[in-house]
Design an enzyme around this catalytic site. Structure first.
Site, PDB file in Angstrom:
ATOM      1  N   GLU A  82       0.841  -1.198   0.000  1.00  0.00           N
ATOM      2  CA  GLU A  82       0.000   0.000   0.000  1.00  0.00           C
ATOM      3  C   GLU A  82       0.873   1.245   0.000  1.00  0.00           C
ATOM      4  OE1 GLU A  82       0.637   2.094   3.151  1.00  0.00           O
ATOM      5  OE2 GLU A  82      -1.449   1.752   3.788  1.00  0.00           O
ATOM      6  N   CYS A 114      -3.392  -4.771   3.665  1.00  0.00           N
ATOM      7  CA  CYS A 114      -2.334  -5.611   4.225  1.00  0.00           C
ATOM      8  C   CYS A 114      -2.246  -7.004   3.602  1.00  0.00           C
ATOM      9  CB  CYS A 114      -2.510  -5.731   5.733  1.00  0.00           C
ATOM     10  SG  CYS A 114      -2.375  -4.149   6.565  1.00  0.00           S
ATOM     11  N   HIS A 236      -2.807 -12.312  10.217  1.00  0.00           N
ATOM     12  CA  HIS A 236      -2.442 -10.906  10.082  1.00  0.00           C
ATOM     13  C   HIS A 236      -2.392 -10.273  11.473  1.00  0.00           C
ATOM     14  CE1 HIS A 236      -1.660  -7.017   8.727  1.00  0.00           C
ATOM     15  NE2 HIS A 236      -2.818  -6.509   9.135  1.00  0.00           N
TER      16      HIS A 236
END
Lengths: 351, 137, 388
Positions: A82, A114, A236
C-alpha cells in the site's frame, strides 16, 4: 493436480526502531499503557534511502541467493504494497531489473491493504500451476505511515518478504489456498491523501475478526482439519492483541502462534506482515511442519493458506541470506524527531 | 540526473554489471567499450561481467557539506571500494556505526535509493555498500 | 616555435564581490592588464578566456565574445575563445594563448580567467564544483569535490603518516602569505588551533583545508619575446608549458596519493624549459584543498613522495623557507574563483619575478612555476616562467 509451493523466500526488515513509549511521550499518552493495549513494544522504521522498492529488491535477492533459481526462468513478479513509491510506475519492474529477471517476464503491482502480498502468491500459484510460467516471485512489502498522533502511528512500520513460487524443489508445499472477501470499509486512503483513515473500533469485530475467523474456519473445513493438525499459525497482525485473540478463538495455543507473531517487536508491516511471520516459521521448523497462514486486508478480505514443509527444506541454503530472526531486533533505536525526519513528517525548509 | 541518462545505465547501477576484456580478461566498472590496455584488440570483445558486490574499503570520507540532492542525508559516507574482482568502485556506505568504517573494512553491496529528482521526478535507485558484520544468531 | 613573454598582468581582488558581475570583473582585470602592458586594446589580436562553469552558475554560455565586447573590443571582431577544464580552465587558456603566440599565428594576445561563484547558494555551488568529477559514477553517488580530495588525504595519511597538523600547516602558511597580499580575499592570519578546530567539511578535511568559493578575474597579456621590450623593461618569459590528463574518476587511477597528470605535465614542462625542479625558485600550486598542495610539492619533485606534509609543517613552504610555495596566499587565502585560478597564479609569478611583490617578495626569484589542476587531477597544466 500439480504440486505448487514455495521454492525460496527472503525477508528484509529495516534496521531502525522506535519504541512505543517514545511516540507516546510526544503525544502526551501513557507509554506503558499504550504498549500494553496494543501489544507493541517497538516498530521498524525505514531509513531515508529505504522504501518499498528497496525492501522488495533485497528480499527477492535473499530468496534467490538461497534457492539458486536462475533469474532468467522467472516468468512473473508481483509486488503487493500500500506504499508503492510511485502512484503510477510499477515497483515490480524495478525489482525485475534489479534481480536480473528482465525482460522475458510479466510484472505488475498489487494493492489490497495488508494482504496485497498474499494476493501476489495466489496469482503466482495460478500462473505456475497452469504451466504458463516456471517460476514467479510474489512480494509483500510496505513502508506504511500513520498520521502523526493517530493510533496507527504506533503500529505502521516497514518490512517485507519475497516468495519464489514454483513446481520443482518445493521446500514448503501450498496444500490449499482459500479467500474470503466482502466490501467492508474499515480502513482506506483516498487518492492524493498522505495518511490513511480508519473506522476506529469498526476495524475489529465486523472487519478483522469476521474475515480472519471465517476464512480460517472455512479453510480448515475444506481441508477437514482443526487447530491441532497444525504446528504453527500465522495471522495478520495489525497489533499484538488481535492475532492472539483470533488464534485462541480458533483453538490455537501460544506454542502455535508465537513464532510467527512479529508485530510486538517490529510493528505492523502491512503487506509484509503474514509473509514475514511465515518466513520466521520456515527459518526454524523443518520437514513435516504444517502451517495455517491467514492474511487480512482492509476493505476487506482474507487469503488463507495451508502449507506443509517438505523434505526438500533440508537442502535449502538458509544461511545464504540473513534470517528473519536476525533482523527482528533491529540495529538502532531512534527518537521521535529523527523518526519524523526519516518519514518526511518534518521536512527541511529554507530554500 | 535526467531520465534517459539514468535509465541507460540501469543494469550497472542496479546490479554492478561491468565488463571484462575478452583479450586480457581484466574487469572494468563502470562498463567501458575499449580496454585501456588492449585498445583495438578489445573492440567488440568487452563482455558483460557482474561484480559480486563484495570488497573492501580503500578510502572514504564522511560528508558534512552536501549538494542539494544529498543534503538530507548528512553526514553520509562516500567510499572507494576495492572490489574482489578488481575494479575500484565509488559508492556510499550505509548503516554505519561510529568508527566502524576504516580502510580495509569488508563491505557488501545493498540496494538503496540514491536520490530523488524532487517530489515530482523519478526516484533513482542503485548500489550502496554496508560493512559486513557477523550475522546475529 | 617563437619564445613567448608575459608583458602585462591584471586582476580583481578575489572574494565575495556582491556588486560585481562577470562582465564587470572581466573588464577590470582585462583593462588592468592592458594598462600594465602599456598597450591599447586595438593592439590585441585575440582573446582567450578560461572559465569553469558560467553556464551552470549564471546560465551564461558564449562568454568569450561577451567579455571581449565589454573590454571594448567588440568592434574589432577579434577571435575570442572560451576554454574549459574545470578549475584548470585558466591554466589551459594560458596554454592556448601561449601556443597561438609561439606558433606565430598572433602577436599580442589577451588571456583571462573569470568566475562568478556567489550568485548561487552554497549547496548549489558545491554541486556545480562537483561537476568537475565524473557525474555518472562519482557525483551521482553523492561525492563532492571536498570528499574526493578527502579520500586522497585519508590514503596519504594511511600510507605516509601525514597528519592533520601537516594539512593544517598548509592553511596556516597560506593565510600568512595572504596577510601580506593586498589582493587576497583573506588577509588575516590563522592559528593551527583554528585550522584543527574548524568545522568538518568532508572528513578528514575541515573548513580551513578547503579554499573558499570566490568571485574574481585575472588577466595576462602575451607577446613574442622578440617584441616584449617594446612594452616593458621586465618581460617574463614562458620557459615551458606542460599539459597532461588522467581519468576523470578517482576510482580509475593507479594511485590517489599522487596525481599522475601533475607528474607528467611537470616532466613535459621541465623538458621544454630545459631545467629541472632544482632550478625553480618558487611555485604557485593548486591548493584548492590543503592535501592538493602537499601532493603538488611531491609530484613536482620539490620533496620526496610522502614528505610534502612534513615540509609544510617544518615551514619549508613559507616565503622564507627552502621552497616558497603559494606566496600569493594560494587559492586558500587569495581566493578561489575556479576559472581565474590558473591565471591568478601566473599573475603572482610575474610579480615575484619582476620583483614587485612587496612584502611577500621571495628573495632572488628568477624562475617560477605554476601548477593548475582541474577537478581531482584529470587535468594538470604546468607553466614555467623566467624573468629576462
Amino acid at each position: 493436480m500439480t504440486e505448487i509451493g514455495i521454492v525460496g523466500y527472503g525477508a528484509y526488515i529495516p534496521g531502525h526502531r522506535i519504541r512505543t513509549g517514545e511516540i507516546a511521550r510526544v503525544w502526551g499518552a501513557n507509554g506503558e499503557e499504550t504498549e500494553r493495549n496494543l501489544g507493541i513494544k517497538s516498530k521498524s522504521v525505514p531509513y531515508l534511502d529505504e522504501d518499498t522498492v528497496t525492501i522488495s529488491v533485497e528480499a527477492a535477492r535473499y530468496a534467490l541467493r538461497r534457492c539458486g533459481v536462475d533469474p532468467g526462468r522467472i516468468g512473473a513478479i508481483y509486488t503487493g504494497s500500500e506504499s508503492h513509491p510511485y502512484a503510477v510506475k510499477p515497483t515490480s519492474t524495478i525489482v525485475a531489473e534489479a534481480i536480473g529477471a528482465t525482460p522475458h517476464l510479466t510484472a505488475a503491482d498489487y494493492e489490497f491493504a495488508c494482504k496485497a502480498g498474499t494476493a501476489a502468491i495466489q496469482t503466482s500459484m495460478g500462473l505456475v500451476g497452469t504451466g504458463m510460467i516456471e517460476y514467479a516471485i510474489a512480494i509483500g512489502a510496505d513502508t506504511s505511515q500513520g498520521a502523526p498522533g493517530d493510533a496507527l502511528e504506533y503500529s505502521a512500520s516497514a518490512g517485507g518478504a519475497a516468495f519464489v513460487i514454483g513446481r520443482e524443489k518445493i521446500i514448503a508445499r501450498i496444500d490449499k489456498t482459500y479467500s474470503f472477501t466482502t466490501d467492508t470499509p474499515d480502513f482506506w486512503r483516498r487518492e492524493g491523501q498522505r495518511y490513511p483513515s480508519h473506522g476506529g473500533r469498526f476495524t475489529g469485530k465486523p472487519a478483522y475478526f469476521r474475515h480472519i475467523l471465517t476464512c480460517a474456519k472455512n479453510l480448515m473445513e475444506i481441508m477437514d482439519t482443526s487447530a491441532k493438525d497444525y504446528q504453527h499459525v500465522v495471522l495478520h497482525q495489525p497489533n499484538g492483541k488481535f492475532p492472539i485473540r483470533a488464534a485462541k478463538q480458533l483453538g490455537f495455543t501460544k506454542e502455535q502462534y508465537e513464532t510467527g507473531l512479529l508485530t510486538p517487536t517490529i510493528g505492523n508491516t502491512y503487506s509484509g506482515a503474514v509473509m514475514l511471520g511465515l518466513s520466521a516459521i520456515l527459518d526454524v521448523f523443518g520437514p513435516g511442519n504444517r502451517i495455517l497462514a491467514v492474511a487480512y486486508g482492509s476493505g476487506a478480505g482474507c487469503d488463507g493458506f495451508d502449507i506443509t514443509v517438505t523434505d526438500e527444506m533440508k537442502n535449502y541454503k538458509l544461511d545464504a541470506a540473513p534470517t528473519t530472526a536476525s533482523q527482528i531486533q533491529g540495529r538502532k533505536f531512534i527518537d521521535y524527531a529523527t523518526y519524523a525526519r526519516f518519514r518526511s513528517k518534518i521536512e527541511r525548509g529554507g530554500e | 540526473m535526467e531520465v534517459p541518462r539514468f535509465w541507460r545505465e540501469t543494469r550497472a547501477r542496479y546490479n554492478l554489471e561491468g565488463v571484462r576484456c575478452g583479450n586480457c580478461e581484466k574487469v572494468f566498472f563502470p562498463p567501458r567499450e575499449v580496454c585501456p590496455d588492449c585498445h583495438r584488440a578489445s573492440i567488440g570483445r568487452m563482455e558483460k561481467f557482474k561484480l559480486s558486490g563484495k570488497g573492501e574499503v580503500y578510502s572514504f570520507s564522511t560528508i558534512h557539506s552536501a549538494p542539494d540532492y544529498f543534503k538530507d542525508e548528512v553526514p553520509y559516507i562516500v567510499a572507494l571500494i576495492k572490489t574482489d574482482e578488481g575494479p575500484m568502485v565509488t559508492g556510499q556506505i550505509v548503516d554505519w556505526e561510529d568508527g566502524e568504517v576504516q580502510i580495509g573494512t569488508r563491505v557488501e553491496s545493498v540496494f538503496r535509493k540514491i536520490s530523488e529528482q524532487g517530489k515530482h521526478g523519478i526516484i533513482q535507485y542503485g548500489f550502496k555498500f554496508k560493512a559486513v558484520r557477523r550475522a546475529l544468531k | 616555435m617563437r619564445d613567448v613573454a608575459v608583458i602585462g598582468v591584471g586582476m580583481t581582488r578575489f572574494g565575495e564581490l556582491w556588486d560585481r558581475s562577470i562582465r564587470s570583473m572581466g573588464i577590470e582585470a582585462g583593462l588592468g592588464a592592458i594598462q600594465d602592458a602599456g598597450i591599447y586594446s586595438t593592439d590585441l589580436e585575440a582573446l582567450y578566456m578560461g572559465n569553469m562553469a558560467s553556464g551552470l552558475l549564471i546560465k551564461q554560455e558564449h562568454l568569450a565574445p561577451l567579455i571581449g565586447d565589454f573590454v571594448g573590443m567588440g568592434k574589432l571582431h577579434l577571435p575570442a575563445t572560451r576554454i574549459e577544464g574545470a578549475d584548470a580552465s585558466g591554466g589551459l587558456a594560458l596554454r592556448q594563448a601561449y601556443i597561438a603566440v609561439a606558433s606565430g599565428l598572433h602577436d599580442i594576445v589577451l588571456v583571462g580567467g573569470v568566475e562568478k561563484m556567489t550568485d548561487v547558494g552554497d549547496a548549489r555551488a558545491t554541486g556545480i564544483m562537483a561537476s568537475a568529477a565524473d557525474q555518472e559514477w562519482e557525483t551521482f553517488h553523492g561525492a563532492t569535490l571536498p570528499s574526493l580530495y578527502a579520500m586522497m588525504a585519508r590514503r596519504h595519511i594511511h600510507e605516509f603518516g601525514t597528519t592533520q597538523g601537516m594539512l593544517g600547516s598548509v592553511a596556516v602558511t597560506n593565510h600568512y602569505h595572504g596577510s601580506l597580499n593586498p589582493m587576497a580575499q583573506f588577509q588575516r592570519e590563522i592559528t593551527m588551533e583554528m585550522a584543527l578546530e574548524s568545522g568538518i567539511m568532508a572528513d578528514p578535511l575541515r573548513m580551513f583545508d578547503c579554499a573558499p568559493l570566490s568571485d574574481g578575474a585575472a588577466t595576462l597579456i602575451l607577446c613574442p619575446v622578440s617584441r616584449a621590450r617594446e612594452f616593458t623593461d621586465k618581460p617574463v618569459k614562458i620557459l615551458g608549458s606542460g599539459l597532461a590528463t588522467d581519468s576523470l574518476a578517482l576510482h580509475d587511477r593507479e594511485t590517489i596519493t599522487s596525481l599522475a597528470a601533475t607528474r607528467i605535465a611537470a616532466q613535459r614542462a621541465y623538458k621544454r624549459a630545459g631545467i629541472t625542479f632544482r632550478d625553480v625558485d618558487l611555485a604557485e600550486v593548486h591548493d584548492s584543498f590543503t592535501i592538493g598542495e602537499i601532493m603538488a610539492v611531491e609530484d613536482l619533485g620539490f620533496f620526496e613522495s610522502g614528505k610534502g606534509g612534513k615540509a609544510a609543517l617544518d615551514g619549508e613552504l613559507r616565503i622564507d623557507g627552502s621552497m616558497p610555495i603559494n606566496p600569493s596566499g594560494g587559492m586558500k587565502a587569495r581566493g578561489f574563483p575556479p576559472g581565474a585560478a590558473g591565471i591568478a597564479q601566473a599573475v603572482e609569478i610575474v610579480h615575484q619575478l619582476r620583483g614587485d611583490a612587496d612584502r611577500r617578495q621571495v628573495k632572488d626569484a628568477r624562475i617560477g612555476l605554476a601548477q593548475n589542476v582541474g577537478g581531482t587531477g584529470a587535468t594538470t597544466v604546468v607553466h614555467i616562467f623566467e624573468v629576462i
